[in-house]
Design an enzyme around this catalytic site. Structure first.
Site, PDB file in Angstrom:
ATOM      1  N   HIS A  46       0.805  -1.218   0.000  1.00 36.79           N
ATOM      2  CA  HIS A  46       0.000   0.000   0.000  1.00 36.79           C
ATOM      3  C   HIS A  46       0.847   1.283   0.000  1.00 36.79           C
ATOM      4  O   HIS A  46       0.854   2.032  -0.965  1.00 36.79           O
ATOM      5  CB  HIS A  46      -0.912   0.031   1.238  1.00 36.79           C
ATOM      6  CG  HIS A  46      -1.778  -1.167   1.418  1.00 36.79           C
ATOM      7  ND1 HIS A  46      -2.867  -1.457   0.612  1.00 36.79           N
ATOM      8  CD2 HIS A  46      -1.730  -2.167   2.339  1.00 36.79           C
ATOM      9  CE1 HIS A  46      -3.449  -2.572   1.034  1.00 36.79           C
ATOM     10  NE2 HIS A  46      -2.784  -3.013   2.069  1.00 36.79           N
TER      11      HIS A  46
HETATM   12  O1  RIB Z   1      -5.445  -0.048   4.432  1.00 38.39           O
HETATM   13  C1  RIB Z   1      -4.047  -0.045   4.276  1.00 38.39           C
HETATM   14  C2  RIB Z   1      -3.426   1.048   5.073  1.00 38.39           C
HETATM   15  O2  RIB Z   1      -3.709   0.851   6.466  1.00 38.39           O
HETATM   16  C3  RIB Z   1      -1.887   1.075   4.988  1.00 38.39           C
HETATM   17  O3  RIB Z   1      -1.434   2.390   5.142  1.00 38.39           O
HETATM   18  C4  RIB Z   1      -1.463   0.242   6.159  1.00 38.39           C
HETATM   19  O4  RIB Z   1      -0.151   0.559   6.618  1.00 38.39           O
HETATM   20  C5  RIB Z   1      -2.482   0.655   7.189  1.00 38.39           C
HETATM   21  O5  RIB Z   1      -2.049   1.893   7.756  1.00 38.39           O
END
Ligand code: RIB
Ligand code: CA
Length: 312
Positions: free
Chosen positions: A242
């Site tokens: 992500h």
């Molecule tokens: O949904 C994914 C996000 O939530 C990413 O930033 C992960 O690190 C959590 O913070």
């Protein structure tokens, strides 16, 4: 061309860690400081993990601040089930020696935006938006001084991960997200629609490990741990990386595609709390307020990431 000035606001988290490493390895970016926020794990761990990652990158000089330890109005929701009890499970990394910077992360954001020329500092939230929203509430004068916010959060086609309709970062602090999305700041959103297209397959993780450095090996160990949850849940080929998509977008925006649309945040419905209501098809007359990304060149992303990690 001078490096782009950024503040990374983060809740490490293995994927946050890779995003920070990519930023510190890239000459296109000047990281002015890192502000930790409660999210994946409590603040005491996110601020410690941010320092662990800076030392892994050989940057014990980096200013790491502790920010908000809870959302604006709600109890904190964490994600140890994904990231492990430390938030950085996988590699066995030493506790940090570098000290936490003095002062609150929110005040660092305010002070940095006030002392740098308007329009020259980009905010890069990788976790719940509690620090950003608090800074905007405490110092409304800084809102117009922000160059851009490039954040990881939300979803449209991918809908949700922590609930059927909400992505974790937005869900944890929906009131903060509402403040940010209504602020008028130039926002680019990196949603699950994009991050679920950059999966760390075993071949890609082998490439991290083959770098052979402490950074490459640690990243491979992080994603080995991080991927087990998503592979079991989605049956996917690997973990979605992500947060590094935010850093990669800043370096190579050409790897991504999206639309300028209206995005609003659900802050009241118990069923859809934290949903990013993205008008991707333009079916409302609500004014566009964000560039919402939808596509990514995944091979190009991993080539960039692997090349840059090898530089640390
Ligand atoms: O949904 C994914 C996000 O939530 C990413 O930033 C992960 O690190 C959590 O913070
Ligand atoms: Ca994060």
């Amino acid at each position: 061309m001078s490096a782009r000035k950024i503040i990374i606001d983060t809740d490490p988290g293995q994927d946050d860690a890779v995003a920070i490493l990519l930023a510190l390895a890239s000459p296109e970016l000047e990281v002015l400081g890192i502000t930790a926020v409660a999210g994946n794990v409590p603040l005491a761990l996110t601020q410690k993990n941010a320092r662990i990652i800076c030392e892994l990158a050989g940057r014990p000089d980096m200013a790491v601040y502790a920010g908000c330890d809870a959302p604006l109005k709600r109890p904190l929701v964490t994600a140890e089930h994904v990231h492990g009890k430390t938030g950085l499970d996988g590699p066995d990394l030493p506790d940090p020696v570098m000290a936490l910077a003095d002062g609150h992360g929110v005040d660092f954001i305010i002070e940095t935006l006030r002392t740098h020329d308007a329009g020259t500092v980009t905010l890069c939230p990788l976790g719940p938006l509690s620090n950003i929203a608090t800074a905007f509430q405490k110092a409304p004068d800084i809102v117009n001084r922000v160059q851009e916010i490039v954040l990881m959060g939300g979803a449209y086609f991918a809908v949700g991960n922590i609930t059927p309709t909400a992505e974790f970062n937005i869900y944890v602090d929906p009131e903060a997200a509402d403040i940010v999305f209504k602020s008028g700041v130039n926002i680019t959103v990196v949603p699950l629609d994009v991050t679920h297209k950059v999966l760390v397959t075993s071949a890609r993780n082998d490439a991290f490990r083959a770098i052979g450095t402490p950074v490459g090996i640690a990243v491979a160990q992080m994603t080995d741990f991080f991927e087990r949850f998503d592979k079991e849940k989605y049956g996917s080929l690997g973990a979605p990386l992500h947060d590094p998509c935010v850093t990669a977008y800043l370096i190579r925006p050409d790897l991504f595609g999206g639309r300028h649309i209206n995005v609003e945040i659900e802050t009241s419905s118990p069923l859809t709390l934290g949903m990013t209501v993205a008008d991707w098809w333009g079916v409302t007359d609500r004014a566009p307020n964000a560039t919402f990304l939808g596509d990514v060149d995944a091979d190009g992303f991993f080539a960039l990431l692997t090349d840059r990690l090898a530089r640390l």
